[in-house]
Design a protein around this motif. Structure first.
Motif, mmCIF file in Angstrom:
data_model
loop_
_atom_site.group_PDB
_atom_site.id
_atom_site.type_symbol
_atom_site.label_atom_id
_atom_site.label_comp_id
_atom_site.label_asym_id
_atom_site.label_seq_id
_atom_site.Cartn_x
_atom_site.Cartn_y
_atom_site.Cartn_z
ATOM 1 N N THR A 99 50.160 43.369 38.921
ATOM 2 C CA THR A 99 48.811 43.942 38.918
ATOM 3 C C THR A 99 47.824 42.942 39.487
ATOM 4 O OG1 THR A 99 48.359 43.190 36.658
ATOM 5 C CG2 THR A 99 49.280 45.397 36.921
ATOM 6 N N ILE A 100 46.853 43.453 40.216
ATOM 7 C CA ILE A 100 45.798 42.631 40.801
ATOM 8 C C ILE A 100 44.470 43.317 40.530
ATOM 9 C CG2 ILE A 100 44.979 41.481 42.875
ATOM 10 C CD1 ILE A 100 47.741 41.935 44.111
ATOM 11 N N ASP A 101 43.529 42.603 39.956
ATOM 12 C CA ASP A 101 42.226 43.162 39.611
ATOM 13 C C ASP A 101 41.177 42.817 40.647
ATOM 14 O OD1 ASP A 101 42.452 42.771 35.981
ATOM 15 O OD2 ASP A 101 43.305 44.248 37.339
ATOM 16 N N THR A 102 40.237 43.723 40.824
ATOM 17 C CA THR A 102 39.154 43.574 41.787
ATOM 18 C C THR A 102 37.848 43.964 41.112
ATOM 19 O OG1 THR A 102 40.717 44.352 43.472
ATOM 20 C CG2 THR A 102 38.430 44.158 44.140
ATOM 21 N N ARG A 103 36.777 43.296 41.485
ATOM 22 C CA ARG A 103 35.473 43.614 40.902
ATOM 23 C C ARG A 103 34.392 43.401 41.957
ATOM 24 N NH1 ARG A 103 33.430 43.508 35.487
ATOM 25 N NH2 ARG A 103 35.531 42.923 34.833
ATOM 26 N N GLY A 104 33.436 44.317 42.027
ATOM 27 C CA GLY A 104 32.328 44.161 42.957
ATOM 28 C C GLY A 104 31.536 45.438 43.091
ATOM 29 N N ASP A 105 30.251 45.300 43.427
ATOM 30 C CA ASP A 105 29.373 46.435 43.719
ATOM 31 C C ASP A 105 29.317 47.442 42.580
ATOM 32 O OD1 ASP A 105 28.552 45.749 46.447
ATOM 33 O OD2 ASP A 105 30.656 46.029 46.926
ATOM 34 N N GLY A 106 29.406 46.945 41.337
ATOM 35 C CA GLY A 106 29.277 47.820 40.186
ATOM 36 C C GLY A 106 30.551 48.525 39.786
ATOM 37 N N TYR A 107 31.683 48.152 40.390
ATOM 38 C CA TYR A 107 32.954 48.812 40.102
ATOM 39 C C TYR A 107 34.030 47.784 39.759
ATOM 40 C CZ TYR A 107 31.240 53.312 41.737
ATOM 41 O OH TYR A 107 30.548 54.490 41.871
ATOM 42 N N ILE A 108 35.023 48.226 39.007
ATOM 43 C CA ILE A 108 36.218 47.444 38.763
ATOM 44 C C ILE A 108 37.402 48.223 39.310
ATOM 45 C CG2 ILE A 108 35.390 46.177 36.755
ATOM 46 C CD1 ILE A 108 36.833 48.256 34.996
ATOM 47 N N GLY A 109 38.421 47.497 39.716
ATOM 48 C CA GLY A 109 39.621 48.144 40.217
ATOM 49 C C GLY A 109 40.854 47.420 39.738
#
Length: 353
Positions: free
Chosen positions: A253-263
């Motif tokens: 799993t790889i998490d992403t965060r930016g521009d008001g969103y999480i992924g």
């Protein structure tokens, strides 16, 4: 080797889930015989779901995962673009930025040295879903506004799902747009005319609208902060690292965060075959903004595609070579617990397979 000259380039942009990849597939199926087209795809997550959906189109493809535009505007973008130009010498390049991307930086990059005179930036096509006009979450998101404001052609996609109220809201929205207004068209299924790509860019007096100028002015600060955070190992919410090779049996799993969103992006074990009915129920219950993926089930390979709670599993052709199953979820930043619950349910489903 010098760069190929005057290659037509188009941005195909728009917010999460508006149908950009579907529209690109439609356009690629209608490219002139004998022309070599190339596609550069940037995604919010790290695993290239959209690139996987374009892999069977017979065009050169370059993927830039990792989401936030401070990454896109940096070296990865130019390296990927240069590789397409030099290795493929394409007759046209389509660029699909992430649905959370700001096109202003990309436009500036493509129209300044070293690309001035090498690339011929033509119409920017922005896809939108007119149903979002009734959503403050969309109307107030700066990237949603900026993508539309920079459109040369504004495509109101998913027309078959609109109510008369949606269409009236679209007419009012377009009437209130400042001059010069983009060409506005309504369509469904991402169906677009190839000729739209060759329309000239709108003359905005050599200047971008104020929000885009402000964005570009702050990019140096954001990039510096991003690099500083990476030095301390936690970055912009991204988990960076080499993608695992097909054939491994681990969950990654790889998490992403930016521009008001999480992924969160999941690489699933390459040999994992999920129960189709159980996965369908899990997908239907997902409450987030965006869920997409390529998965193997007991009913064959499936494309997972859901936007704002609407979507389902669709059949995919059997891949010609080894492919690793993958899923990506995107939610508003306050939905961490929802993301964790989905993660747990997905893993339970995998254990029972």
């Amino acid at each position: 080797m010098p760069l190929h000259q005057d290659i037509p380039v188009n941005l195909i942009t728009g917010f999460l889930g508006v149908g950009k990849t579907t529209a690109i597939r439609y356009l690629l199926g209608r490219r002139p015989e004998g022309e070599q087209w190339a596609v550069l795809v940037n995604e919010f997550g790290e695993i290239g779901v959209d690139g996987g959906l374009l892999a069977d189109t017979g065009v050169a493809l370059e993927e830039i995962p990792g989401g936030c535009l401070c990454c896109v505007s940096a070296q990865m973008f130019t390296v990927g673009l240069n590789r397409l130009i030099r290795a493929q010498r394409p007759d046209r390049i389509l660029i699909e930025p992430t649905g959370l991307g700001h096109p202003a930086q990309i436009i500036r990059t493509l129209t300044e040295p070293p690309y001035a005179g090498v690339l011929d930036l033509r119409a920017t096509v922005t896809l939108m879903d007119a149903r979002h006009l009734g959503s403050l979450r969309h109307r107030e998101h700066p990237n949603w506004r900026d993508q539309i404001a920079l459109a040369d052609i504004l495509v109101a996609n998913k027309l078959d799902l609109y109510t008369e109220s949606d269409r009236e809201a679209l007419r009012d929205f377009v009437a209130d747009m400042p001059s010069p207004r983009p060409q506005v068209v309504e369509t469904a299924g991402g169906k677009m005319e190839r000729e739209w790509l060759d329309r000239p860019r709108l003359d905005r007096g050599g200047a971008l609208f104020p929000e885009a100028r402000e964005f570009l002015q702050t990019q140096a600060v954001r990039t510096h902060e991003h690099e500083h955070e990476h030095e301390h190992g936690h970055g912009h919410g991204h988990g960076h690292g080499d993608s695992p090779a097909p054939g491994t049996g681990d969950w990654v799993t790889i998490d992403t965060r930016g521009d008001g969103y999480i992924g969160r992006s999941w690489w699933l074990p390459v040999d994992l075959k999920l129960d189709h009915a159980a996965l369908g129920k899990l997908v239907a219950a997902f409450p987030g903004e965006r869920l997409k993926g390529l998965v193997h089930t007991d009913r064959g390979w499936q494309q997972l595609n859901q936007v704002d709670g609407v979507g389902k599993l669709d059949d995919l052709p059997q891949p010609s070579g080894p492919i690793r199953p993958r899923i990506e979820a995107i939610l508003p930043v306050g939905e961490v617990e929802t993301l964790q619950a989905f993660d747990a349910a997905l893993r339970r489903l995998g254990c029972s397979a």
